[in-house]
Design a protein around this motif. Structure first.
Motif: not given
Length: 166
Positions: A10-24, A41-43, A48-50
């Motif tokens: 199952r492939i889905f795009s993140l909302s902007l808030d979810q994208l921010r959570l992925w990074a932070e 791993p996020i590190e 910079a890409g996110i």
């Protein structure tokens, strides 16, 4: 935001808030989505890409939002996020979008990324503003090159990196 189902993913795009959570705040994203994260791993992913995707998403019109975020790849069997893919921004004036992707170590060489890239490319090419999809690989990133070759991408530039077009 779009969702794509394949036989194993199952492939889905993140909302902007979810994208921010992925990074932070990855644990908060896992709670919100209801999936464990077993991707790269996020590190190891360039923050910079996110940040570029977040900036893109804040200014892009709604129909271009899917090009300004990450798409999560959920393995249906384990119900876990095993990788990510997406675009590096909206289509350019020629209708080209660049795709990128990364798979968690334990899920590599099992065909998941080929399945995901094929599905995301099919989605993108069904959008009226997209005419071609491009990708960049390192010269020695043979698994990534094989994915692109299997999906019909053609190498069109060979320099410090390789450039591909579908």
């Amino acid at each position: 935001m779009p969702t794509i189902d394949t036989p194993r993913l199952r492939i889905f795009s993140l909302s902007l808030d979810q994208l921010r959570l992925w990074a932070e705040d990855l644990p908060a994203l896992e709670r919100e989505l209801g999936y464990a994260y077993r991707g790269v791993p996020i590190e190891e992913r360039p923050l910079a890409g996110i940040q570029k995707l977040l900036a893109c998403g804040r200014t892009a019109p709604p129909h271009q939002q899917p090009y300004c975020t990450a798409w999560m790849l959920v393995q249906k069997e384990d119900q876990a996020i095993i990788g990510s893919a997406g675009f590096k921004g909206p289509p350019d004036q020629n209708g080209e979008v660049e795709i990128s992707y990364a798979m968690g170590t334990g899920y590599r060489r099992k065909g998941y990324m080929t399945e995901a890239v094929e599905a995301i490319c099919r989605w993108a090419l069904s959008q009226p503003e997209v005419t071609h999809i491009t990708a960049e690989t390192d010269l020695v990133s043979y698994p990534s090159q094989r994915i692109l070759e299997r999906l019909g991408f053609q190498k069109y530039r060979d320099e410090e990196t390789l450039w591909w077009r579908l």
